[in-house]
Design an enzyme around this catalytic site. Structure first.
Site, short mmCIF file in Angstrom:
data_model
loop_
_atom_site.label_atom_id
_atom_site.label_comp_id
_atom_site.label_asym_id
_atom_site.label_seq_id
_atom_site.Cartn_x
_atom_site.Cartn_y
_atom_site.Cartn_z
N HIS A 81 0.83 -1.20 0.00
CA HIS A 81 0.00 0.00 0.00
C HIS A 81 0.87 1.25 0.00
CE1 HIS A 81 -3.23 -2.78 1.26
NE2 HIS A 81 -4.04 -1.89 0.72
N LYS B 280 -0.64 4.92 4.40
CA LYS B 280 -1.49 3.98 5.14
C LYS B 280 -0.84 3.65 6.48
CE LYS B 280 -4.05 -0.37 4.73
NZ LYS B 280 -5.32 0.26 5.14
#
Length: 248
Positions: A134, A138
């Site tokens: 990600h 995040k």
């Protein structure tokens, strides 16, 4: 369908964009993550969609449930409070649908992974590990989707019994341990891969998100479904329930 959005971050904005392009739905209100929330705020809404952070979600949940409006939750990081949330939903006779990832593609990936983990269970030559990637913004790791994938592998496989999130420098990974590796890189929307390995071959089961549109569109589909289910049978639902009905 009138939707109140709780959370105006990346996902909240993407959901708002999907709704704005629809002729059937409209935004009733958009509430910031720091907003003081009471049940009355949601009156006139058909559904609530929450994309905030753990603490805000847990703080706001009593008011959302007390409103009597069905709640779709995409906020992650509260798995340790799952039983408490289920109890709160039952006590309020409310409707709540939770998924770490509402993308239809991701949920098809999860079903495919569960079947693959089941198929390799009798064959000891196959090992399995998971990786999620990600963007650097995040905060939680592994991702909620990766943890759900790991739970499915443990349920379906039998040979893997515990999840290992980080490897230690001074011990080997045990055969019954399932590694879930996390990578935070640039602006990656989300990539989840299951590596199934033997001496003879390797099988990959993977999903790559090209944008947040899949997540947002899935959340709106889930909201439509939950709004209908709320009238028939309140309760705690997941994307499995949604898919099971669509596939029946």
């Amino acid at each position: 369908m009138k939707v109140t959005l709780v959370g105006n971050g990346r996902m909240g904005q993407q959901v708002a964009e999907v709704i704005s392009r629809s002729n059937d739905h409209e935004i009733a209100a958009v509430l910031d993550v720091d907003a003081r929330i009471t049940p009355e705020i949601f009156h006139g809404s058909d559904v609530i969609i929450d994309f905030t952070v753990r603490q805000a979600f847990m703080d706001n949940l009593p008011a959302m449930l007390a409103s009597g409006v069905p709640v779709v939750v995409g906020t992650t990081g509260w798995d340790d409070a799952m039983e408490e949330v289920r109890r709160m939903v039952a006590d309020a006779r409310a409707s709540l649908m939770y998924s770490a990832n509402f993308s239809l593609g991701v949920n098809i990936f999860l079903r495919t992974l569960r079947e693959a983990a089941r198929l390799i269970a009798p064959f000891g030559q196959f090992d399995i590990a998971l990786e999620e990637q990600h963007h650097t913004g995040k905060a939680d790791f592994p991702s909620g989707t990766a943890l759900r994938a790991a739970e499915l592998v443990l349920e379906a496989n039998g040979r893997k019994r515990t999840i290992v999130r980080q490897l230690s420098d001074n011990r080997k990974l045990a055969a019954e341990e399932l590694q879930v590796a996390s990578v935070r890189l640039g602006s990656v929307f989300g990539k989840h891969t299951a590596f199934i390995d033997s001496d003879a071959d390797e099988i990959l089961v993977a999903h790559t998100a090209k944008s947040r549109a899949g997540f947002a569109g899935g959340a709106v589909h889930a909201a439509e479904w939950l709004a209908g289910m709320h009238c028939e049978k309140p309760g705690f639902y997941t994307m499995d329930d949604f898919l099971n009905e669509r596939l029946s």
